[in-house]
Motif scaffolding. Structure first.
Motif, PDB file in Angstrom:
ATOM      1  N   ASP A 174      -7.659   6.386  88.127  1.00  0.00           N
ATOM      2  CA  ASP A 174      -7.154   5.277  87.311  1.00  0.00           C
ATOM      3  C   ASP A 174      -8.286   4.259  87.191  1.00  0.00           C
ATOM      4  N   CYS A 213      -7.178   0.545  88.929  1.00  0.00           N
ATOM      5  CA  CYS A 213      -6.982   0.355  90.376  1.00  0.00           C
ATOM      6  C   CYS A 213      -7.699   1.395  91.229  1.00  0.00           C
ATOM      7  N   MET A 262      -6.975   4.482  91.833  1.00  0.00           N
ATOM      8  CA  MET A 262      -6.141   5.474  92.525  1.00  0.00           C
ATOM      9  C   MET A 262      -6.326   6.842  91.886  1.00  0.00           C
ATOM     10  N   ASP A 263      -6.135   7.899  92.685  1.00  0.00           N
ATOM     11  CA  ASP A 263      -6.138   9.252  92.157  1.00  0.00           C
ATOM     12  C   ASP A 263      -4.864   9.471  91.343  1.00  0.00           C
ATOM     13  N   VAL A 264      -5.010  10.122  90.198  1.00  0.00           N
ATOM     14  CA  VAL A 264      -3.874  10.412  89.325  1.00  0.00           C
ATOM     15  C   VAL A 264      -3.976  11.871  88.908  1.00  0.00           C
ATOM     16  N   ASP A 265      -2.899  12.620  89.087  1.00  0.00           N
ATOM     17  CA  ASP A 265      -2.864  14.014  88.674  1.00  0.00           C
ATOM     18  C   ASP A 265      -2.608  14.068  87.170  1.00  0.00           C
ATOM     19  N   ALA A 271       0.925  12.937  85.284  1.00  0.00           N
ATOM     20  CA  ALA A 271       0.793  11.512  84.952  1.00  0.00           C
ATOM     21  C   ALA A 271       1.782  11.112  83.851  1.00  0.00           C
ATOM     22  N   LYS A 282      -0.740   7.422  80.071  1.00  0.00           N
ATOM     23  CA  LYS A 282      -2.095   7.766  79.664  1.00  0.00           C
ATOM     24  C   LYS A 282      -2.404   7.105  78.336  1.00  0.00           C
ATOM     25  N   TYR A 330      -5.965   8.233  82.504  1.00  0.00           N
ATOM     26  CA  TYR A 330      -4.689   8.393  83.194  1.00  0.00           C
ATOM     27  C   TYR A 330      -4.468   7.222  84.144  1.00  0.00           C
ATOM     28  N   CYS A 344      -1.746   5.189  87.134  1.00  0.00           N
ATOM     29  CA  CYS A 344      -0.737   5.378  88.176  1.00  0.00           C
ATOM     30  C   CYS A 344       0.548   4.629  87.863  1.00  0.00           C
ATOM     31  N   ALA A 345       0.467   3.608  87.016  1.00  0.00           N
ATOM     32  CA  ALA A 345       1.618   2.753  86.746  1.00  0.00           C
ATOM     33  C   ALA A 345       1.485   2.119  85.361  1.00  0.00           C
ATOM     34  N   CYS A 363      -1.137  -0.788  84.962  1.00  0.00           N
ATOM     35  CA  CYS A 363      -2.545  -0.399  84.810  1.00  0.00           C
ATOM     36  C   CYS A 363      -2.823   0.033  83.369  1.00  0.00           C
TER      37      CYS A 363
END
Length: 51
Positions: free
Chosen positions: A4, A7, A9-12, A16, A19, A28, A30-31, A34
């Motif tokens: 992301d 932030c 963070m890892d995002v699959d 996801a 996007k 992609y 996380c929320a 973002c």
């Protein structure tokens, strides 16, 4: 996994929910917050992902 750009963070990518496409690349998130931050000024964040 994608990162992301807001932030970090890892995002699959496969799961996801949030996007955005910008200049031919998919980003992609996380929320929704973002994604909203990115969409407000994508040029500011476009090179900040570490995918």
């Amino acid at each position: 996994m994608a990162i992301d750009p807001i932030c970090k963070m890892d995002v699959d990518e496969k799961t996801a929910k949030w996007k955005s496409d910008y200049q031919g690349k998919t980003y992609y998130f996380c929320a929704p917050g973002c994604k909203k931050t990115f969409d407000a000024d994508p040029a500011k964040y476009k090179d900040k992902d570490r995918k």
